[in-house]
Design a protein around this motif. Structure first.
Motif: not given
Length: 163
Positions: A18-27, A68-80
């Motif tokens: 939902d929040k990182a569609p292209n990145t999740a699909a790439n992975f 791929i295009e960076n989707e880091a502006d998706n609201g998800l945080k680099n949390d543990k």
């Protein structure tokens, strides 16, 4: 659900389409194709992250698809326990390499669409196997060639299964 079967145990990942569609699909494409089978966690820094998915045991980089295009502006945080894409200094350079945050790494979060602020795209989280991540983050590391923080004994992603 994606499971990394490592020589230290299994790590189950849930991808956020939902929040990182292209990145999740790439992975997921890399996982389904068998690309990650036999790759290693080649950069391990306790108190930061464990990085893998791009090199074999001989530290040879595998050939990847286009970045791929960076989707880091998706609201998800680099949390543990979150999974994010590794990249070079170019914010839109991520291909196959990824990392699992072993602590909250707020400085990796998106803060603006500029060179300093793009951040690293979180696209999933560990749902089972944080004990394995904890084991991996504590392995002894050293240098190999130009690479630092390389596990002395290889931490291998033996295979990846997609459910």
């Amino acid at each position: 659900m994606i499971t990394l079967h490592t020589n230290y145990g299994d790590i189950a990942l849930e991808l956020d389409f939902d929040k990182a569609p292209n990145t999740a699909a790439n992975f997921k494409e890399y996982a389904e194709s068998g690309f990650y089978d036999g790759t290693i966690f080649h950069r391990v820094i306790d108190g930061f992250m464990i990085q893998g998915g791009g090199m074999d045991e001989n530290m040879q980089q595998k050939e990847t698809r286009a970045a791929i295009e960076n989707e880091a502006d998706n609201g998800l945080k680099n949390d543990k326990g979150t999974v994010a894409m590794a990249r070079t200094g170019d914010p839109h350079s991520a291909t196959a390499q990824f990392f699992i945050n072993v602590k909250d790494n707020d400085f990796l979060n998106h803060s603006g669409k500029n060179a300093q602020g793009w951040g690293y795209c979180v696209f999933g989280k560990v749902t089972d196997g944080m004990d394995v991540v904890e084991k991996i983050k504590n392995v002894p590391t050293g240098s190999r060639g130009f690479h630092q923080d390389v596990p002395v004994d290889a931490v291998i992603i033996e295979k990846v299964s997609v459910a």
